[in-house]
Scaffold this active site. Sequence first.
Site, short mmCIF file in Angstrom:
data_model
loop_
_atom_site.label_atom_id
_atom_site.label_comp_id
_atom_site.label_asym_id
_atom_site.label_seq_id
_atom_site.Cartn_x
_atom_site.Cartn_y
_atom_site.Cartn_z
N ARG A 212 -6.70 -5.50 76.79
CA ARG A 212 -5.77 -6.64 76.66
C ARG A 212 -4.72 -6.59 77.77
NH1 ARG A 212 -6.82 -5.99 70.82
NH2 ARG A 212 -5.28 -4.32 70.69
N PHE A 228 -13.48 -15.54 70.28
CA PHE A 228 -13.46 -14.46 69.28
C PHE A 228 -12.05 -13.87 69.25
CE2 PHE A 228 -17.68 -14.59 71.33
CZ PHE A 228 -18.50 -14.87 70.25
N ASP A 250 -12.07 -18.93 66.98
CA ASP A 250 -12.60 -17.92 66.06
C ASP A 250 -13.21 -18.64 64.86
OD1 ASP A 250 -12.01 -14.63 65.85
OD2 ASP A 250 -12.60 -15.59 63.97
N ASP A 300 -14.99 -11.65 73.47
CA ASP A 300 -14.90 -10.36 72.77
C ASP A 300 -15.60 -10.47 71.42
OD1 ASP A 300 -14.21 -7.77 72.12
OD2 ASP A 300 -12.19 -8.29 71.45
N CYS A 340 -19.24 -4.45 71.98
CA CYS A 340 -18.88 -3.28 71.18
C CYS A 340 -20.10 -2.77 70.42
CB CYS A 340 -17.73 -3.61 70.22
SG CYS A 340 -18.11 -4.91 69.06
N1 SAH Z 1 -10.38 -10.04 70.61
C1 SAH Z 1 -9.89 -9.64 69.31
C2 SAH Z 1 -10.96 -8.98 68.47
C3 SAH Z 1 -12.21 -9.79 68.24
S1 SAH Z 1 -13.16 -9.26 66.89
C4 SAH Z 1 -8.65 -8.76 69.49
O1 SAH Z 1 -8.33 -8.38 70.62
O2 SAH Z 1 -8.01 -8.47 68.49
C5 SAH Z 1 -14.38 -10.47 66.73
C6 SAH Z 1 -13.95 -11.79 66.12
O3 SAH Z 1 -15.05 -12.68 66.23
C7 SAH Z 1 -13.57 -11.79 64.65
O4 SAH Z 1 -12.28 -12.32 64.50
C8 SAH Z 1 -14.58 -12.73 63.96
O5 SAH Z 1 -13.99 -13.55 62.96
C9 SAH Z 1 -15.05 -13.56 65.10
N2 SAH Z 1 -16.40 -14.13 65.05
C10 SAH Z 1 -17.55 -13.51 64.68
N3 SAH Z 1 -18.61 -14.33 64.91
C11 SAH Z 1 -18.11 -15.48 65.43
C12 SAH Z 1 -18.71 -16.69 65.89
N4 SAH Z 1 -20.03 -16.88 65.88
N5 SAH Z 1 -17.89 -17.66 66.36
C13 SAH Z 1 -16.55 -17.47 66.39
N6 SAH Z 1 -15.94 -16.34 65.98
C14 SAH Z 1 -16.71 -15.37 65.50
#
Ligand code: SAH
Length: 396
Positions: A212, A228, A250, A300, A340
């Site tokens: 980040r 995400f 998200d 992400d 990840c």
């Molecule tokens: N970048 C964030 C962490 C991301 S975790 C940080 O720095 O804190 C992954 C996220 O993807 C989760 O919030 C989950 O709700 C979301 N997610 C999972 N599948 C998804 C999809 N198909 N479309 C949109 N969001 C999704």
Amino acid sequence: MKKVILNPKRDYSVVHHHPWVFSGAIRAVEGDPAPGETVAVESARGERLGWGSWSPASQIRVRMLSFDSDHEPDDAYVEGLVAASVARRAAFWVDGVTNAFRLVNAESDGLPGVVADYYAGTVVVQLATAGAERWKDVIVAALMKYVPDCTCVYNRSDVDARAREGLEPATGLLAGAEPPELVEVKEGPVSFLVDVRKGHKTGFYLDQRDARAAVAAYAPTAEMLNCFSYTGGFGLMACASGAASVTHVDASAEALALARKNTERIHFCGTKCEFVEADVFKQLRLYRDQGRTFDLIVLDPPKFADTKAGLMRATRGYKDINLLAMKLLRPGGVLATFSCSGAMTTDLFDKVCAEAAFDAKRDFQVLARTRQGADHPVSLTFPEGLYLKGLILRSF
Ligand code: SAH
């Protein structure tokens, strides 16, 4: 004494301090150990190689706790492992960058199946294996004793891995006072509210802290798409760096609600922020059809592949979103893309991104590579511990 005897020629990895013993490496089990019980691990020639925790329901049948052949791990030994792991994080308490970080990173800190995260005094644990569960009380007491300013230990052992160990999910307060509904933590110039009871993992993606900060360097004046977004993470850091706008996408309404709340709390934020509840795969296509473009895009996603078997499908998913995002990037723009999935190696991820770029008819240069932060270390004898990798790419 309960004992596991390895097959001939299957002791190489334990001799070299790899912490996992797979079922196929085991020739015999003596003494009928209970789940989580400590067993001695011996080579076919009868040499004692160390001690581990017995997991009869898992393909990973033993997880090594000690490679000291002479001493069977006891309460004091496990307490010492926790104390040492916490002590290795000493710099995090003094550097002032953050007050949220990982205290115990499972195998890579010598404590298989045990994760403990620190959120401004609130400690959240995940006990993923039978061995971790067996030592629960010792681990909790050690955290209360050795973690500075520890106000409580809260259990978030609602992880899928427990099912593979024949364990039920478990959550709730284990020691100390109930944590606040939302715990406020600091990360560099911003702060986040973390829901340790219902948030993902132990509440926050601590493993992306360094990434980040790295991405924020490209944020000044940028129009950013934060895919995400979870509770705002990359986007909030970009706000603090002077992004012109941030569009968070998200699928989770709760995550976005917290992202909004987190954004409202940054007083110096002049960035225009948008919160879009949508499937990223669909939203990227929508933006493509609308001809919308961005200067900075973050991808992400959650883990697409848990196992090697799921890797093919995962690879398609990664390629799909990267290809779409690359097409939405303005010339000179920056794409920060992450995986990840442990099964996705760094090399394969590079390849997937290169293929996506080829199909998008775009050229990119690598500005930086990221990985999980130093509070999520990877033991040299346990390369499986590296799960998070990222590329910061500039189109040219
Ligand atoms: N970048 C964030 C962490 C991301 S975790 C940080 O720095 O804190 C992954 C996220 O993807 C989760 O919030 C989950 O709700 C979301 N997610 C999972 N599948 C998804 C999809 N198909 N479309 C949109 N969001 C999704």
